[in-house]
Design an enzyme around this catalytic site. Sequence first.
Site, PDB file in Angstrom:
ATOM      1  N   HIS A 209     -86.328   8.138  86.762  1.00  0.00           N
ATOM      2  CA  HIS A 209     -86.188   7.387  85.512  1.00  0.00           C
ATOM      3  C   HIS A 209     -87.416   7.525  84.627  1.00  0.00           C
ATOM      4  CE1 HIS A 209     -84.513   4.566  82.672  1.00  0.00           C
ATOM      5  NE2 HIS A 209     -85.665   3.925  82.657  1.00  0.00           N
TER       6      HIS A 209
ATOM      7  N   GLU B 128     -88.532   8.178  77.130  1.00  0.00           N
ATOM      8  CA  GLU B 128     -89.558   7.859  78.119  1.00  0.00           C
ATOM      9  C   GLU B 128     -90.935   8.331  77.659  1.00  0.00           C
ATOM     10  OE1 GLU B 128     -89.267   6.058  81.240  1.00  0.00           O
ATOM     11  OE2 GLU B 128     -87.617   5.445  79.933  1.00  0.00           O
TER      12      GLU B 128
ATOM     13  N   HIS C 211     -93.402   5.288  76.821  1.00  0.00           N
ATOM     14  CA  HIS C 211     -94.375   5.139  77.896  1.00  0.00           C
ATOM     15  C   HIS C 211     -95.459   6.220  77.896  1.00  0.00           C
ATOM     16  CE1 HIS C 211     -91.913   1.971  79.631  1.00  0.00           C
ATOM     17  NE2 HIS C 211     -90.860   2.769  79.602  1.00  0.00           N
TER      18      HIS C 211
END
Length: 399
Positions: A72, A135, A139
């Site tokens: 993930h 992502e 992040h």
Amino acid sequence: MKLILITLAYYLLQITSAATVFDSSCGSDAAISCSSSSAASCCFESPGGVLLQTQFWDYNPATGPSDLFTLHGLWPDNCDGTYEQFCDTTTTIADDGSTVQSIIVDQFNDATLYNDLNTVWKDINGNDHSLWAHEWNKHGTCINTILPKCYSSYQTNENVYNYYKILYQLFETLPTYKWLTAAGITPSTSKTYSKTQIQQALSSNFGQNVYFKCDSNNALSEIWYFHHIKGSLLQQNFIPIAPLSNSNCPSTGILFPPKGNSGTNPQPTTTQTSGPAPTGVPATGYITLSGKSGCLISNGKYYTSGTCATYHFSSSSFGGVSISSSKGGCGIDSSQNFICDSSIDASKNQFQIKNNEIGFGGNYDWCLGSSTGSGSSAQTNIVLSDGSCSSFKINVSSK
């Protein structure tokens, strides 16, 4: 022997040409993240000094191979468990589906990595490349040791490529499915397991306890591996640590359903798509302050009298909640104030809502900030708590 050396040299040349050679200039004396109060630098990961490698078990509908917890992300959480998000807008990438392929394959000539990621990095709705871009944008841009300034001769998107490559290499060292099945914990439509069994199977291999999450069916759905890191992310000196979160799984009766099970279990709640508000959250409502009269008005400020603003809540792609009002999207400004304005992209300010309490970056505590006006007509900012003020919760209230 000569033939072996030539073959080895050729192999090493291919690796070098297909990937950026990681920086090792930080040295062996680089500090371990969260171990000191040192300022962020290219050799000290801060504030996101806790690196989480996260994996999902999406079983209905099934996502990814039947014997794999899919990748993930790699998340840089702060040392207290909160986190930053969408940090460096100058290095974000488009989620149009072709950008990530262009970076990995066309720009950095790494078709092998691209093919590997296509196997293991899956989105429950089939939007794999949008998930990859998300992502990085949410992040990856918050990992300070791979900022462009940390490269001696930075190429555009080099840090994006490095993030993807390191993320995959770390994932490969954490074969959750293999560890579980080796301990006799195998997918089943009826058999259940205890929290202790699962924890022992994972921690005996990882070296520390591991966070795992269950969905509304008490079925195993997520695994998070927590790390500190020594020096730069590029050095990949990951140090396993105990989790900063507590599992929501019951002590016993935990399911591990096989992927593709067509039984009565509903879709797990591992991933949210853009659309309606999460379960239990009204699509529209007011925002109130715990223990205080009044509510928030449409610009995001606290007002003790007047009409409460109607706020709209919707699930963001790949998790989180977007909030908006008649003024526009809502987010957190550089002073940590909650604010709503037409210039704010609500999708890049993802909140969390738990038990009707609103949080941001894992922080559910808020404080009163600066005010304009006086008395009952004062408009007061609410600001994310830094622990130095008398805090309160803000809540979603039905209209």
